[in-house]
Design an enzyme around this catalytic site. Structure first.
Site, PDB file in Angstrom:
ATOM      1  N   ARG A  61      23.153  38.002  56.118  1.00  0.00           N
ATOM      2  CA  ARG A  61      23.179  38.954  54.994  1.00  0.00           C
ATOM      3  C   ARG A  61      23.182  40.379  55.554  1.00  0.00           C
ATOM      4  O   ARG A  61      23.682  41.305  54.925  1.00  0.00           O
ATOM      5  CB  ARG A  61      21.995  38.743  54.043  1.00  0.00           C
ATOM      6  CG  ARG A  61      21.838  39.856  53.015  1.00  0.00           C
ATOM      7  CD  ARG A  61      21.133  39.460  51.727  1.00  0.00           C
ATOM      8  NE  ARG A  61      19.922  38.706  51.936  1.00  0.00           N
ATOM      9  CZ  ARG A  61      18.757  39.204  52.390  1.00  0.00           C
ATOM     10  NH1 ARG A  61      18.639  40.491  52.665  1.00  0.00           N
ATOM     11  NH2 ARG A  61      17.717  38.427  52.549  1.00  0.00           N
ATOM     12  N   TYR A 114      39.829  53.433  38.938  1.00  0.00           N
ATOM     13  CA  TYR A 114      39.968  51.987  38.715  1.00  0.00           C
ATOM     14  C   TYR A 114      39.061  51.553  37.547  1.00  0.00           C
ATOM     15  O   TYR A 114      37.957  52.088  37.393  1.00  0.00           O
ATOM     16  CB  TYR A 114      39.566  51.277  40.017  1.00  0.00           C
ATOM     17  CG  TYR A 114      39.581  49.790  39.944  1.00  0.00           C
ATOM     18  CD1 TYR A 114      40.784  49.091  39.917  1.00  0.00           C
ATOM     19  CD2 TYR A 114      38.392  49.063  39.902  1.00  0.00           C
ATOM     20  CE1 TYR A 114      40.793  47.710  39.850  1.00  0.00           C
ATOM     21  CE2 TYR A 114      38.395  47.684  39.848  1.00  0.00           C
ATOM     22  CZ  TYR A 114      39.603  47.006  39.811  1.00  0.00           C
ATOM     23  OH  TYR A 114      39.612  45.642  39.745  1.00  0.00           O
ATOM     24  N   ASP A 186      38.458  56.573  47.217  1.00  0.00           N
ATOM     25  CA  ASP A 186      38.974  55.204  47.206  1.00  0.00           C
ATOM     26  C   ASP A 186      40.415  55.257  47.704  1.00  0.00           C
ATOM     27  O   ASP A 186      41.292  55.820  47.053  1.00  0.00           O
ATOM     28  CB  ASP A 186      38.890  54.650  45.771  1.00  0.00           C
ATOM     29  CG  ASP A 186      39.366  53.195  45.660  1.00  0.00           C
ATOM     30  OD1 ASP A 186      40.198  52.769  46.484  1.00  0.00           O
ATOM     31  OD2 ASP A 186      38.927  52.506  44.719  1.00  0.00           O
ATOM     32  N   LYS A 211      43.028  43.903  48.639  1.00  0.00           N
ATOM     33  CA  LYS A 211      44.403  44.301  48.347  1.00  0.00           C
ATOM     34  C   LYS A 211      45.200  44.406  49.651  1.00  0.00           C
ATOM     35  O   LYS A 211      45.420  43.413  50.298  1.00  0.00           O
ATOM     36  CB  LYS A 211      44.384  45.619  47.559  1.00  0.00           C
ATOM     37  CG  LYS A 211      43.380  45.625  46.395  1.00  0.00           C
ATOM     38  CD  LYS A 211      43.757  44.680  45.279  1.00  0.00           C
ATOM     39  CE  LYS A 211      42.682  44.568  44.205  1.00  0.00           C
ATOM     40  NZ  LYS A 211      42.202  45.815  43.644  1.00  0.00           N
TER      41      LYS A 211
HETATM   42  C1  LIG Z   1      41.038  46.205  43.077  1.00  0.00           C
HETATM   43  C2  LIG Z   1      40.527  47.577  43.223  1.00  0.00           C
HETATM   44  C3  LIG Z   1      39.155  47.808  43.303  1.00  0.00           C
HETATM   45  C4  LIG Z   1      38.130  46.691  43.201  1.00  0.00           C
HETATM   46  O1  LIG Z   1      38.244  45.785  44.254  1.00  0.00           O
HETATM   47  P1  LIG Z   1      37.735  44.253  44.178  1.00  0.00           P
HETATM   48  O2  LIG Z   1      37.933  43.778  45.570  1.00  0.00           O
HETATM   49  O3  LIG Z   1      38.589  43.556  43.167  1.00  0.00           O
HETATM   50  O4  LIG Z   1      36.310  44.288  43.748  1.00  0.00           O
HETATM   51  C5  LIG Z   1      38.729  49.118  43.482  1.00  0.00           C
HETATM   52  N1  LIG Z   1      39.600  50.135  43.548  1.00  0.00           N
HETATM   53  C6  LIG Z   1      40.924  49.947  43.455  1.00  0.00           C
HETATM   54  C7  LIG Z   1      41.849  51.119  43.536  1.00  0.00           C
HETATM   55  C8  LIG Z   1      41.435  48.661  43.285  1.00  0.00           C
HETATM   56  O5  LIG Z   1      42.760  48.484  43.187  1.00  0.00           O
END
Ligand SMILES: *Cc1c(COP(=O)(O)O)cnc(C)c1O
Length: 396
Positions: A61, A114, A186, A211
């Site tokens: 963890r 997001y 982000d 992603k």
């Molecule tokens: C998908 C996404 C997230 C969240 O990510 P998860 O892995 O699905 O929790 C955050 N920011 C952006 C820009 C995203 O495309």
């Protein structure tokens, strides 16, 4: 071998960084260390590792060798001092923000974050008396004015989801520095191939590794990189909230990362070609892509995305949501799914993907048309993708 990749090109870093210390018995690949705990015969050794005085692992963890290799690879790609990973992108975002704010603090951010991030601001941060000022995403003067009133965090995301707005990171980070605010960006849509927020003044950079970093839509993960003191505070918080990345997911993400530069190069080129094609198509009312000269922040994108404009675009069809319902099922080479950044092309309307958490009225208020289609270009031959779009639009 002392393989210092800090000066190597980013494609070389994506392949080699972070792996050296984890290779076992001459293996060429990082093993999946599927072990919860780590055993010590010498109690003094055990204690020294537990106290962080000696390198090593105690309990997965907190840290794990496979997970640590992933963190090191992404740290190098982002040119950061430190990195820590999480079970998902939202875990990275929520643990980062929650570890840095206290009741009474104020966050400045944008309306186009997001969907899950937006929900975090409006629902859960409000519950603990953290105010979020969500500004018009591209009104930089208004965002500067809100920063100037004082804030703990400036939270940015660029390009945005799903309308691909571009935020001037350098300009806003400069303003944030003047009031002592921490800047978080982000970087999921851009990836470290196209954009380096830390070089533009951001203190932290976050990815949904689910992603593009992983790139194969087979593992969830999140990562945050940046200043050592901040990353350490976030890591400490995550040790206790328990949002740790699983070693098997870390292995899949590491494997995907090796081809990051190749994939992004292809996806940048294909998305640009597709955006240009759609912009000239009679069935399409509008195309959102930062690489188009018609994009309102194209000049900022050229400056801050030296690697390319990314694999994401979106477009509005004439004829409303009914037309979207007719068009999407006709595409042969696309998953209709709530994901992006994979080797396969993925499409979907915001109502079922990025902004499923927000109401139709709220989407309208955010300027997200119901006839919008989000398109994540895969690595297929672009000729096949263009022909597929042409047939689906022609008969929709
Ligand atoms: C998908 C996404 C997230 C969240 O990510 P998860 O892995 O699905 O929790 C955050 N920011 C952006 C820009 C995203 O495309």
């Amino acid at each position: 071998m002392n393989r210092d990749v800090s000066k190597a090109g980013i494609a070389t870093q994506a392949v080699w960084a972070g792996e050296e210390g984890s290779l076992l018995q001459h293996a060429t690949q990082v093993p999946i260390v599927q072990s919860v705990s780590f055993s010590y015969d010498d109690l003094d050794d055990w204690q020294a590792v537990a106290l962080g005085q000696k390198p090593g692992h105690i309990y997965s963890r907190n840290t794990n060798p496979t997970v640590a290799a992933l963190e090191e690879k992404v740290r190098v790609l982002e040119g950061a001092e430190a990195a820590t990973s999480m079970a998902s992108g939202m875990a990275a975002i929520s643990n980062t923000i929650l570890s840095l704010v206290r009741p009474g603090d104020r966050i400045v951010s944008v309306k186009d974050s997001y969907g899950g991030t937006n929900q975090l601001f409006r629902e859960f941060l409000a519950q603990i008396n953290v105010a979020s000022c969500l500004c018009d995403t591209t009104d930089f003067a208004a965002i500067e004015a809100e920063i100037a009133k004082g804030c703990k965090l400036l939270y940015l995301e660029t390009p945005t989801n799903p309308t691909l707005k571009v935020i001037d990171i350098e300009r806003l980070a400069h303003k944030a520095r003047q009031v002592g605010a921490t800047v978080v960006t982000d970087n999921t849509f851009a990836t470290p191939i196209n954009q380096h927020p830390l070089q533009l003044g951001s203190d932290l950079v976050i990815h949904s590794a689910t992603k593009y970093l992983g790139g194969h839509a087979d593992a969830l993960g999140g990562i945050v990189c940046g200043r050592k003191d901040l990353v350490h505070a976030i890591f400490h918080y995550r040790e206790i909230t328990g949002a740790a990345l699983d070693p098997f997911a870390a292995y899949l993400l590491l494997r995907g990362l090796k081809t990051l530069a190749l994939r992004i190069e292809r996806q940048n080129a294909s998305a640009l070609e597709i955006a240009q094609f759609l912009e000239g198509h009679a069935a399409v009312a509008h195309v959102f892509y930062p690489g188009l000269a018609s994009h309102p922040q194209h000049e900022i994108a050229r400056k801050q995305m030296p690697g390319g404009f990314g694999g994401m675009l979106s477009f509005v069809l004439h004829g409303g949501y009914d037309q979207v319902k007719r068009f999407l099922p006709k595409l042969k080479y696309a998953h209709r799914a709530a994901n992006l950044g994979a080797v396969e092309t993925i499409v979907g309307p915001p109502a079922t993907t990025s902004h499923v958490e927000v109401s139709a009225a709220h989407r309208a208020a955010m300027g997200i048309p119901e006839a919008l289609v989000r398109y994540s270009a895969g690595i297929e031959d672009v000729g096949d993708l263009l022909a597929d779009l042409a047939q689906a639009l022609g008969s929709a």
